[in-house]
Scaffold this active site. Structure first.
Site: not given
Ligand SMILES: NC(=O)c1ccc[n+]([C@@H]2O[C@H](COP(=O)([O-])OP(=O)(O)OC[C@H]3O[C@@H](n4cnc5c(N)ncnc54)[C@H](OP(=O)(O)O)[C@@H]3O)[C@@H](O)[C@H]2O)c1
Length: 289
Positions: A21, A71, A92, A108, A145-146, A170, A173
């Site tokens: 968007k 990123k 970003n 962010d 989340g991490a 999840r 570490a």
């Molecule tokens: N609104 C905005 O402007 C904005 C900006 C940035 C990101 N976001 C959103 O933020 C979210 C995270 O993005 P990211 O870039 O941080 O992703 P990422 O780096 O891939 O990290 C994913 C995280 O989600 C956890 N996870 C994945 N599937 C899971 C499940 N089924 N159950 C529990 N935990 C789960 C992972 O845990 P593990 O470490 O155990 O794998 C990790 O902590 C996304 O939905 C993204 O769209 C939004």
């Protein structure tokens, strides 16, 4: 502005990026100031990011937004880094400075903090800063989340002085690694099941579970009276986390569209020194969906 003026060129790069968007948001910002800009979405194959950035810069590009999965690479590519980019080790937003250097920023965190402040009616008096220093005093915050997004928001969130921040992930570490980077007396890490018996004022879902139609396995009773449940993800309908939060007693529930618009506004400010009216843009986007 004459019809012969060339627009200032911006774009978002990602893979995939068709759903973004950002072009609509930035063109609405530009209209507010009668700025002559072009903003496109450029899909870049993994492995081709550095070359795509260079091509865009040579063609006269002024700045870029960067999304998944680039990123970290955007951060490494830049010669200059703002404090927020440095703390997140991820960017970003890129700006092409007049001396030819690429400067990286991460918007962010300010985007999330601004949106949370708006939702909780906390005034933001510092137009250029990273957040009101005591905005979240008295609040206990849970972050789920991490990954990259959580890493990007932690410093601005901690700068708002919440009483405590718990990061639950999840893979414990990875949460513990973040404590090592951002650590302090108010921040701790755990797994989802360790949350039993704890209550929070702000619960932020920063996992990508909602993307898979899932949600983290959370215990019941985690919301304090008046709590806000916030999913960084956004979509046309409530996410699984938002539905669960409503069913389990969160009085306020929000998705991440506000964060998206606020982080875009921070990028616009970084590029052009002008702060757009975000409320008008959020209303326009909600009306479209
Ligand atoms: N609104 C905005 O402007 C904005 C900006 C940035 C990101 N976001 C959103 O933020 C979210 C995270 O993005 P990211 O870039 O941080 O992703 P990422 O780096 O891939 O990290 C994913 C995280 O989600 C956890 N996870 C994945 N599937 C899971 C499940 N089924 N159950 C529990 N935990 C789960 C992972 O845990 P593990 O470490 O155990 O794998 C990790 O902590 C996304 O939905 C993204 O769209 C939004």
């Amino acid at each position: 502005m004459s019809e012969f003026d060339m627009p200032d060129r911006y774009a978002v790069m990602g893979y995939p990026v068709g759903h973004s968007k950002s072009p609509a948001i930035h063109l609405m910002f530009a209209r507010q100031f009668k700025d002559n800009i072009e903003y496109t979405a450029i899909q870049v194959e993994p492995g081709g990011f550095a070359q795509a950035v260079e091509q865009f810069r040579i063609a006269g590009g002024c700045g870029l937004n960067v999304t998944v999965p680039f990123k970290l690479e955007a951060y490494s590519l830049a010669e200059l880094h703002t404090d927020l980019a440095q703390k997140a080790q991820a960017a970003n937003t890129l700006r092409f400075n007049h001396d030819g250097k690429i400067e990286a920023h991460n918007t962010d965190g300010p985007g999330l903090v601004r949106d949370l402040s708006r939702l909780m009616d906390i005034a933001w008096n510092d137009p250029a800063g990273s957040g009101p220093p005591s905005a979240f005093r008295g609040k206990n915050v849970l972050i789920l989340g991490a990954g990259g997004a959580v890493r990007g928001v932690l410093a601005p969130l901690l700068a708002c002085s919440p009483d405590s921040v718990v990061i639950a992930n999840r893979t414990i570490a990875r949460a513990q690694e973040l404590i090592g980077i951002f650590g302090g007396p108010t921040i701790s890490a755990c797994g989802f099941h360790d949350l039993c018996g704890q209550r929070f004022d702000i619960v932020i879902n920063g996992t990508s579970a909602s993307l898979q139609g899932e949600m983290p396995p959370l215990p019941m009773g985690i919301f304090n009276a008046g709590a806000l449940a916030y999913d960084m993800m956004y979509g046309d309908s409530p996410t699984p986390f938002m539905k669960w939060a409503r069913q389990h007693g969160a009085p306020s529930v929000a998705d991440g569209l506000g964060m998206l618009v606020e982080q875009a506004a921070e990028s616009y400010y970084f590029w052009r020194g002008k702060r757009p009216d975000t409320a008008a843009v959020m209303a326009a986007l909600r009306a479209r969906s």
